[in-house]
Design a protein around this motif. Sequence first.
Motif, mmCIF file in Angstrom:
data_model
loop_
_atom_site.group_PDB
_atom_site.id
_atom_site.type_symbol
_atom_site.label_atom_id
_atom_site.label_comp_id
_atom_site.label_asym_id
_atom_site.label_seq_id
_atom_site.Cartn_x
_atom_site.Cartn_y
_atom_site.Cartn_z
ATOM 1 N N ARG A 1 -13.486 -14.888 -2.881
ATOM 2 C CA ARG A 1 -12.050 -14.886 -3.149
ATOM 3 C C ARG A 1 -11.442 -13.484 -3.123
ATOM 4 N N GLN A 2 -12.229 -12.485 -2.823
ATOM 5 C CA GLN A 2 -11.710 -11.112 -2.835
ATOM 6 C C GLN A 2 -10.770 -10.885 -1.656
ATOM 7 N N GLU A 3 -9.556 -10.434 -1.951
ATOM 8 C CA GLU A 3 -8.564 -10.132 -0.917
ATOM 9 C C GLU A 3 -8.273 -8.642 -0.800
ATOM 10 N N TRP A 4 -8.547 -7.870 -1.869
ATOM 11 C CA TRP A 4 -8.117 -6.483 -1.940
ATOM 12 C C TRP A 4 -9.313 -5.586 -2.195
ATOM 13 N N CYS A 5 -9.154 -4.304 -1.878
ATOM 14 C CA CYS A 5 -10.278 -3.383 -2.014
ATOM 15 C C CYS A 5 -10.592 -3.067 -3.475
#
Length: 202
Positions: A172-176
């Motif tokens: 679910r990771q979208e961002w750094c």
Amino acid sequence: MQDPTNGDARLALDLALTIRHDGHGGVTDDLTDPAGLTDWVRAHPDTAPSGFVAGDAELAAVRELRAAVRALFARAVRPGAPSPADAARLMPLPAALDALNTAAARTPTVPVLHWAEDAEPVVEHRVSGAEDDLTAVLARAATAFLAGPDRQRLRACHAPRCVRYFLKEHPRQEWCKPACGNRARVARHHDRHRRPADSLGE
């Protein structure tokens, strides 16, 4: 962003991330002069001999390699968009591949003569054991990363003002990093609340 466990991935990402957000709405470059490259190499001691001091030639070579790596990262994240830092001026893919492969080949070799009793002399080119060229070390790390399984986790962060590439650590990771996620959510909130007001003024 969590550090990737693979050393090649870490080194390739760290090179690409010498172009980063400056904290004020723009982009900054850590490799604008030889002193900047010297500092970066000293923070990555496995890339060059102790006491390394960069000159103009090393800086130009590493900057060209970085441009190639970022172009190849842009390809790796397709169909997603590349980093906005250089999306409009990416090195063409054939040139990027050529630059990467040329840099990777800068490994010291020495000619070794073989001359058997009943044969013509033959020269073999053997790695000398001398220190590798800095760009060769960086290019081989980028090559190993791009050809390996970690490439599938590479993403460009598209949070407001961010220009980083990162390795996705969970589905679910979208961002750094969390701060980028927070900025993106705030921007979406403002955008949703601005649209009705804009439509009323039409």
